[in-house]
Design an enzyme around this catalytic site. Sequence first.
Site: not given
Lengths: 325, 324
Positions: B58, B127
């Site tokens: 990322e 998440h």
Amino acid sequence: MKLDISRDHALALLRDMIRIRRLEEKSAELYAKQKIRGFLHLYIGEEAVGVGAMHALRKDDNIVATYREHGQALVRGIPAGEIMAEMYGKANGCSGGRGGSMHLFSAERRFYGGHAIVGGGLPIAVGLALADKMKGESRVTACFFGDGATDEGEFHESLNLAALWKLPVLFLCENNKYAMGTALERHVADAEIADNPRAYGVPADSVNGMDVVAVNRSVHNEAELVRETSEPRFLELRTYRFRAHSMYDAELYRTKEEVEKHKKHDPIEGFQNRLLAEGLIEQADIDAIEADAAKEIADAVEFAEQGEWEPIEDITRHVYARDLS
Amino acid sequence: MTAYRDAVRTALQTLLREDERVFFMGEDVGRYGGPYAVSKGLLEEFGEDRVRDTPLCESTFVGAGIGAAIGGMRPIVEVMTVNFSLLALDQIVNNAAVMRHMSGGQFEVPIAVRMATGGGKQIAAQHSHSLENWYAHVPGIKVLAPATVQDAHDMLLAAVEDPDPVFVFEHQMLYGVEGELDTEATPPSPWKAIVRRPGTDVSLIAYGGSMHKALDAAEELAKEGVSAEVVDLRSLRPLDKETILESVRRTHRAVVIDEAWKTGSLASEISAILAEDAFYDLDAPVERVCTVEVPIPYAKHLEEAAIPQVEGIVRAAKRSMGSG
């Protein structure tokens, strides 16, 4: 072995190394006088790396550098006055006084900073190379970083991504043997830094970073190979920092003897002596370079002294394209 | 009727078709078709050069997007979810947000970053974060939270057109929601809040996924004779203070709904704005409906209890009316 180099080229390399040395010495002096504040990381001892590398790159190539970037910036053509004014925090500095010593920028010279988060400049370099590749440009993005950056995840991610997408990045690791105050063998498991890029399929080599001619030749060869293949390559430049990491550093992590030992391999003195011994230059050449450098730096200080402070009313400038406040 | 995910895809297609500087990259956006099926078919239409599957890095693919933006491209980067964006925070906060400023205005970073946010799918603590406020805290970047199908489309177009780094947060519960999409209409400014339902008694101020819960709550309240106004913030940075204040000055009561944890949330920021600029207009203390201060639990009943729900908004509105 005799130097295979023209007199003009030799003088150009010597001149820029001396210019950097004098700029840095003056910066240290002005720091002591509190004209320059914040962090100041001097390039003294490492001049052969910046000069050899910058002379090997083309004007059109992209440069991404670290917080120890005064040398690269100066050789790239950012006027010494604008660098000095930036360190003063004046509006006539090359980043308008918003960046300081660690954040020198020049859009017209494709000098993309001045990055002070270790490893943080590498993904930017990968992105610049990606943009060039997608636009069909043949330019190389040269990315400088220190041995400390090789500890960071972004270093490994950037090598992988550049290799995977075949991007024209020349990774230039300025290994000065210390990640701030932590010695190489205390911060990496494998002190053979060039092993890392090889693991990602990136061709890698190492060169004596105290020898400006060797650096110049290696970077030239590597850059042209990157240009030709449009794929990344890696070069480790083995160097040594003669001064403290920054002006706050008491240097508790290395001995005076170690520093003195390395100073015997001063890149400027060594190069000068070789050139004199081979009869490529005379003492008068050195004297002339020194006189020019002294004048350039004095003028730079004057430029900074005369610069304006940006009005506080303008404080929210340069945050967005249009002021949102 | 168009699904939210399809509206995002339509915007991506338009951008990729109309501007050769635009490219799209992220994890599994190509061959997989996007983790939320947003980018299905784009790889086939535009090819591997412009629709790029990235490695799982990322920090570096966001950083590469920043570099490419500085280098003259118009990258759209998908970071699968806000949870993974934490790995890219260095590039976002230390590079994207400061490059223009630190260079004295010499470089700009016209990058658009999309990511899913929020909870509600029982995918547990790692998440289900709602961290839009972390981003909205930082000068130099802009933050959008499209709640409607139309905004999902229009805001992505605006994000790519903008010369500054723009972060678009798409609530993960919205991808399947259907609504009207008009690709011909001139969109309202993305930086302005919109009153989605006018009312006179209390302002329900919300954004993203919570905006729909606020609308449902207003419907419930209407049955009980309470006229609730719903303000959709849309832009989280800059915040449209004017619209917020204008609404509360009329209704004299405010309930702020935010799926983030209450401490240090955007709801806190809006409450502070109301305290500073609408103190004497308020007839009741500002109410905040936020997530309980706990990592999002997996078990369905606990997750539901943790994040803002319609009943909680209704209760808060009634408290505000003095009848809770």
